[in-house]
Scaffold this motif. Structure first.
Motif, mmCIF file in Angstrom:
data_model
loop_
_atom_site.group_PDB
_atom_site.id
_atom_site.type_symbol
_atom_site.label_atom_id
_atom_site.label_comp_id
_atom_site.label_asym_id
_atom_site.label_seq_id
_atom_site.Cartn_x
_atom_site.Cartn_y
_atom_site.Cartn_z
ATOM 1 N N LEU A 56 0.852 -1.185 0.000
ATOM 2 C CA LEU A 56 0.000 0.000 0.000
ATOM 3 C C LEU A 56 0.890 1.238 0.000
ATOM 4 N N VAL A 57 0.577 2.192 -0.860
ATOM 5 C CA VAL A 57 1.384 3.406 -0.979
ATOM 6 C C VAL A 57 0.504 4.632 -0.756
ATOM 7 N N PHE A 58 0.978 5.534 0.109
ATOM 8 C CA PHE A 58 0.295 6.798 0.378
ATOM 9 C C PHE A 58 1.313 7.935 0.280
ATOM 10 N N GLU A 59 0.813 9.149 0.106
ATOM 11 C CA GLU A 59 1.687 10.294 0.279
ATOM 12 C C GLU A 59 2.169 10.326 1.719
ATOM 13 N N SER A 60 3.368 10.832 1.941
ATOM 14 C CA SER A 60 3.914 10.885 3.298
ATOM 15 C C SER A 60 2.981 11.626 4.242
ATOM 16 N N GLU A 61 2.859 11.078 5.450
ATOM 17 C CA GLU A 61 2.049 11.665 6.519
ATOM 18 C C GLU A 61 0.562 11.717 6.178
ATOM 19 N N SER A 62 0.119 10.831 5.284
ATOM 20 C CA SER A 62 -1.293 10.818 4.910
ATOM 21 C C SER A 62 -1.745 9.390 4.672
ATOM 22 N N LEU A 63 -2.987 9.099 5.061
ATOM 23 C CA LEU A 63 -3.582 7.794 4.780
ATOM 24 C C LEU A 63 -4.909 7.972 4.051
ATOM 25 N N LYS A 92 7.538 11.705 -9.075
ATOM 26 C CA LYS A 92 8.410 12.270 -8.053
ATOM 27 C C LYS A 92 7.593 12.745 -6.857
ATOM 28 N N GLY A 93 8.043 12.380 -5.660
ATOM 29 C CA GLY A 93 7.335 12.787 -4.452
ATOM 30 C C GLY A 93 7.831 12.016 -3.247
ATOM 31 N N SER A 94 7.239 12.309 -2.089
ATOM 32 C CA SER A 94 7.580 11.633 -0.841
ATOM 33 C C SER A 94 6.407 10.740 -0.442
ATOM 34 N N TYR A 95 6.708 9.471 -0.125
ATOM 35 C CA TYR A 95 5.653 8.484 0.089
ATOM 36 C C TYR A 95 5.903 7.656 1.354
ATOM 37 N N ASP A 96 4.795 7.166 1.929
ATOM 38 C CA ASP A 96 4.832 6.138 2.965
ATOM 39 C C ASP A 96 4.373 4.835 2.317
ATOM 40 N N ILE A 97 5.191 3.789 2.450
ATOM 41 C CA ILE A 97 4.938 2.525 1.757
ATOM 42 C C ILE A 97 4.835 1.411 2.795
ATOM 43 N N TYR A 98 3.718 0.682 2.771
ATOM 44 C CA TYR A 98 3.440 -0.346 3.771
ATOM 45 C C TYR A 98 3.273 -1.707 3.096
ATOM 46 N N SER A 99 3.511 -2.755 3.884
ATOM 47 C CA SER A 99 3.218 -4.106 3.426
ATOM 48 C C SER A 99 2.644 -4.914 4.586
ATOM 49 N N TYR A 126 -0.145 -12.074 11.746
ATOM 50 C CA TYR A 126 -0.094 -10.828 10.982
ATOM 51 C C TYR A 126 1.334 -10.283 10.947
ATOM 52 N N LEU A 127 1.813 -9.985 9.733
ATOM 53 C CA LEU A 127 3.114 -9.348 9.558
ATOM 54 C C LEU A 127 2.918 -7.947 8.994
ATOM 55 N N TRP A 128 3.762 -7.023 9.435
ATOM 56 C CA TRP A 128 3.664 -5.616 9.014
ATOM 57 C C TRP A 128 5.061 -5.076 8.755
ATOM 58 N N ALA A 129 5.171 -4.257 7.722
ATOM 59 C CA ALA A 129 6.435 -3.568 7.447
ATOM 60 C C ALA A 129 6.115 -2.217 6.835
ATOM 61 N N ALA A 130 7.018 -1.272 6.999
ATOM 62 C CA ALA A 130 6.799 0.065 6.444
ATOM 63 C C ALA A 130 8.126 0.738 6.143
ATOM 64 N N GLN A 131 8.110 1.546 5.096
ATOM 65 C CA GLN A 131 9.181 2.493 4.810
ATOM 66 C C GLN A 131 8.504 3.844 4.643
ATOM 67 N N LYS A 132 8.825 4.774 5.528
ATOM 68 C CA LYS A 132 8.131 6.063 5.528
ATOM 69 C C LYS A 132 9.038 7.178 5.007
ATOM 70 N N ASN A 133 8.368 8.208 4.481
ATOM 71 C CA ASN A 133 9.066 9.384 3.945
ATOM 72 C C ASN A 133 10.111 8.987 2.900
ATOM 73 N N VAL A 134 9.706 8.085 2.015
ATOM 74 C CA VAL A 134 10.589 7.647 0.934
ATOM 75 C C VAL A 134 10.534 8.682 -0.186
ATOM 76 N N MET A 135 11.661 9.310 -0.482
ATOM 77 C CA MET A 135 11.719 10.275 -1.571
ATOM 78 C C MET A 135 11.952 9.525 -2.878
ATOM 79 N N VAL A 136 10.954 9.563 -3.738
ATOM 80 C CA VAL A 136 11.037 8.881 -5.026
ATOM 81 C C VAL A 136 11.363 9.918 -6.099
#
Length: 286
Positions: A56-63, A92-99, A126-136
């Motif tokens: 799941l991909v969102f803009e940084s600091e937003s769901l 191009k942008g900053s994203y929060d990426i979850y799995s 349940y497994l969870w992972a995240a990479q936040k504020n990823v500058m693409v």
């Protein structure tokens, strides 16, 4: 006519000349996903080949809004690669990426509203992972270091000297109710249940059993059914029960040692640790 043509050409050329060379504001960048940084070593298992997850991909600091065509299901491949069913590309942008994963081959069809999922069950890893504020701003490799969100509870039963030939027939636990809990996507945590539901059988064999449950506050009821020779008398289907005053917290492993004597069963020791990842690898239940 020549003057009009000259102005027309100038009008065409001018807006093109405003685009700076190398401006990639609207250029699409592709994402690749892996599930660990280092090769698996003996005794460790990476995210299992063939197991499924969601991305799941969102803009940084937003769901509020998904990006990149997500949610997308993905499959664990060789050498830790996580292969989406559809490619994920972002401008191009900053994203929060979850799995998220159920740690099996089923698609984790978890529905989130305002970043919360309320359809949860006991028995699910349940497994969870995240990479936040990823500058693409170029093609990216995203590394997911999964952590567990449920609780693993293990029981080991031993008998005192008054009991011989102990055989555990069944062990049951009062399962936490799940109707008021939620999985917080941003925090990577499952909230705690405060009430117990019906008894569920705990899997395993011999004198060791284990169960995956959602987090739980307050007391939990445990029942053990056994055959044994007690003080020289053969008994069958005898039931013992006890109450566990243990708080089960999201992501933890609880190893509980029980002792049975002729009249009761009681918890001797409880060891609490992270139900963990090791060197970015998923360590599976024993």
């Amino acid at each position: 006519m020549k003057k009009f043509l000259s102005l027309l050409l100038t009008g065409i050329i001018f807006p093109l000349s405003c685009n700076k060379s190398g401006d990639n504001t609207h250029q699409v960048h592709h994402l690749k996903f892996i599930t660990y940084n280092t090769p698996a070593t003996k005794g460790q298992s990476a995210f299992t080949t063939g197991n499924r997850s969601s991305i799941l991909v969102f803009e940084s600091e937003s769901l509020c809004q998904y990006f990149g065509g997500t949610p997308v299901f993905a499959t664990g491949g060789s050498e830790g690669e996580l292969v989406p069913q559809n490619s994920i590309s972002l401008v191009k942008g900053s994203y929060d990426i979850y799995s998220l994963s159920l740690n099996n081959s089923q698609n984790p069809s978890l529905v989130f509203e305002n970043g919360l999922c309320r359809e949860l069950e006991n028995g699910i890893d349940y497994l969870w992972a995240a990479q936040k504020n990823v500058m693409v701003n170029t093609d990216k490799v995203i590394v997911f270091n999964y952590k567990r969100l449920a609780c693993l509870v293990t029981f080991k039963v031993k008998a005192d000297t008054s009991i011989k030939n102990l055989v555990i027939r069944d062990m049951k636990l009062s399962a936490p109710k799940t109707d008021s809990i939620f999985l917080d996507l941003s925090q990577g945590k499952i909230s705690s249940s405060t009430t117990c539901g019906s008894l569920i059988s705990i899997g395993g064999s011999g004198n060791e059993r284990s169960a995956i449950i959602v987090p739980k506050e307050g007391s939990t009821y445990l029942e053990v059914e056994l055959d044994a020779t007690i003080n020289g008398l053969v008994v069958t289907e005898k039931k013992y029960s006890t109450v566990l005053d243990i708080e089960f917290i999201s992501g933890n492993l609880y190893e509980i040692e029980l002792e049975i004597d002729s009249s009761k069963i009681a918890a001797l020791t409880t060891t609490v640790s992270e139900w963990r990842l090791k060197n970015n690898l998923v360590i599976y239940a024993r």
